[in-house]
Design a protein around this motif. Sequence first.
Motif, PDB file in Angstrom:
ATOM      1  N   GLU A  26       0.339  30.232  48.564  1.00  0.00           N
ATOM      2  CA  GLU A  26       1.438  31.187  48.279  1.00  0.00           C
ATOM      3  C   GLU A  26       1.011  32.616  48.606  1.00  0.00           C
ATOM      4  O   GLU A  26       1.575  33.575  48.095  1.00  0.00           O
ATOM      5  CB  GLU A  26       1.838  31.106  46.808  1.00  0.00           C
ATOM      6  CG  GLU A  26       2.465  29.791  46.373  1.00  0.00           C
ATOM      7  CD  GLU A  26       1.444  28.699  46.056  1.00  0.00           C
ATOM      8  OE1 GLU A  26       0.234  28.995  46.046  1.00  0.00           O
ATOM      9  OE2 GLU A  26       1.863  27.555  45.830  1.00  0.00           O
ATOM     10  N   ASN A  31       1.853  35.411  40.145  1.00  0.00           N
ATOM     11  CA  ASN A  31       2.715  34.927  39.064  1.00  0.00           C
ATOM     12  C   ASN A  31       2.146  35.393  37.718  1.00  0.00           C
ATOM     13  O   ASN A  31       1.062  35.983  37.650  1.00  0.00           O
ATOM     14  CB  ASN A  31       2.907  33.406  39.140  1.00  0.00           C
ATOM     15  CG  ASN A  31       1.610  32.638  38.934  1.00  0.00           C
ATOM     16  OD1 ASN A  31       0.609  33.195  38.488  1.00  0.00           O
ATOM     17  ND2 ASN A  31       1.624  31.362  39.251  1.00  0.00           N
ATOM     18  N   ASP A  68       5.411  37.062  42.338  1.00  0.00           N
ATOM     19  CA  ASP A  68       5.926  35.762  42.751  1.00  0.00           C
ATOM     20  C   ASP A  68       7.456  35.806  42.747  1.00  0.00           C
ATOM     21  O   ASP A  68       8.090  35.760  41.693  1.00  0.00           O
ATOM     22  CB  ASP A  68       5.399  34.683  41.792  1.00  0.00           C
ATOM     23  CG  ASP A  68       5.718  33.291  42.293  1.00  0.00           C
ATOM     24  OD1 ASP A  68       6.784  33.111  42.945  1.00  0.00           O
ATOM     25  OD2 ASP A  68       4.920  32.376  42.052  1.00  0.00           O
ATOM     26  N   ILE A  69       8.025  35.907  43.942  1.00  0.00           N
ATOM     27  CA  ILE A  69       9.479  36.069  44.070  1.00  0.00           C
ATOM     28  C   ILE A  69      10.210  34.848  43.518  1.00  0.00           C
ATOM     29  O   ILE A  69      11.256  34.961  42.873  1.00  0.00           O
ATOM     30  CB  ILE A  69       9.872  36.307  45.550  1.00  0.00           C
ATOM     31  CG1 ILE A  69       9.195  37.585  46.072  1.00  0.00           C
ATOM     32  CG2 ILE A  69      11.381  36.412  45.707  1.00  0.00           C
ATOM     33  CD1 ILE A  69       9.312  37.786  47.574  1.00  0.00           C
ATOM     34  N   LYS A  70       9.592  33.656  43.739  1.00  0.00           N
ATOM     35  CA  LYS A  70      10.263  32.432  43.273  1.00  0.00           C
ATOM     36  C   LYS A  70      10.331  32.407  41.745  1.00  0.00           C
ATOM     37  O   LYS A  70      11.300  31.942  41.167  1.00  0.00           O
ATOM     38  CB  LYS A  70       9.524  31.201  43.808  1.00  0.00           C
ATOM     39  CG  LYS A  70       9.683  31.069  45.332  1.00  0.00           C
ATOM     40  CD  LYS A  70       8.722  30.068  45.936  1.00  0.00           C
ATOM     41  CE  LYS A  70       8.702  30.171  47.455  1.00  0.00           C
ATOM     42  NZ  LYS A  70       7.555  29.505  48.072  1.00  0.00           N
ATOM     43  N   GLN A  71       9.293  32.961  41.102  1.00  0.00           N
ATOM     44  CA  GLN A  71       9.287  32.994  39.643  1.00  0.00           C
ATOM     45  C   GLN A  71      10.306  34.017  39.106  1.00  0.00           C
ATOM     46  O   GLN A  71      10.845  33.852  38.018  1.00  0.00           O
ATOM     47  CB  GLN A  71       7.879  33.352  39.138  1.00  0.00           C
ATOM     48  CG  GLN A  71       7.667  33.116  37.664  1.00  0.00           C
ATOM     49  CD  GLN A  71       6.203  33.346  37.255  1.00  0.00           C
ATOM     50  OE1 GLN A  71       5.598  34.351  37.571  1.00  0.00           O
ATOM     51  NE2 GLN A  71       5.645  32.373  36.551  1.00  0.00           N
ATOM     52  N   ALA A  73      13.139  35.132  40.809  1.00  0.00           N
ATOM     53  CA  ALA A  73      14.474  35.111  41.436  1.00  0.00           C
ATOM     54  C   ALA A  73      15.628  34.910  40.445  1.00  0.00           C
ATOM     55  O   ALA A  73      16.656  35.578  40.539  1.00  0.00           O
ATOM     56  CB  ALA A  73      14.514  34.036  42.516  1.00  0.00           C
TER      57      ALA A  73
END
Length: 259
Positions: A26, A31, A68-71, A73
Amino acid sequence: MQPEYIIIHRQIAPYVAQIQLNRPKELNALNLQLMTEVKEALKVLDADDGVRVIIISGNEKAFAAGADIKQMAGKTAMDMFNTDQFSTWDAIKKTKKPLIAAVSGFALGGGCELVMLCDMIVASETARFGQPEIKIGVMPGAGGTQRLTRAVGKALAMEMVLTGRFITAEEALRAGLINRVVPVELYLQEAVKLAEEIAALSPLAVKMAKESVLKAFDSSLEEGLHFERKNFYLLFASDDQKEGMQAFVEKRTPIFTGK
Ligand code: CO8
């Protein structure tokens, strides 16, 4: 508990520790757990008499490509407020020993902000620094607008924050963001060399000098000078001051104990 997302080398060189961010797939996206692990590791190393300087690194491809963009979003403003992730950053900021960032590849968003939280920055020629949050509809949140502006000045900081443009290691060096640039195969070695140079000095004087330089960022000149003077006087209560000055008089190398 064993950390999952970082690797800690307590003695990469005498008195020098290394924290390596380790989520390579990643690009070391930061994160919450990774940042908590960094905070905990720094707390332990800061209290360890066998450590005087701490290097934070990533890998060749990325120091860290940001939060962490996914965390993040799906989060609401209140989720972000309640998570209070920046208390972790506040704790990291309290580290008394010098922190050297060894940067290769991407140092973006929160990654660039973590780099700027360090005291000195050694970069590989491949390093890229940027605050691209604007491209995903937000803005820097971990000090980027403040530390970048103080480091490189308004014009470049404004451009980087408003356009998200990455700058190269050479440009970062010219702008005063980083300390030195070396070929990629040497960046960690160079960071260790710098760390060893500082680790050979009085750890007390080093800590107080770091604290005093940082004071320049958040105080008036008058207040900062006063703070510096108190720390300067205080060092005359240390064995290291006696040893350092006596060694100079006797023309020998001082042995600093941190007492
Ligand atoms: N968050 C989550 N995952 C990421 C991130 C990230 N920031 N960056 C990269 N990744 C993931 C990718 O999704 C991809 O995963 P997968 O293989 O599962 O698809 C993997 O890492 C590799 O990435 P790419 O395929 O995109 O690699 P490229 O070499 O093509 O591109 C880039 C590299 C240019 C770095 C690209 O990945 C990128 O643009 N990343 C996002 C950079 C960014 O916008 N960073 C800012 C994030 S916001 C932020 O940092 C807010 C800071 C304030 C709070 C701080 C709290 C920690």
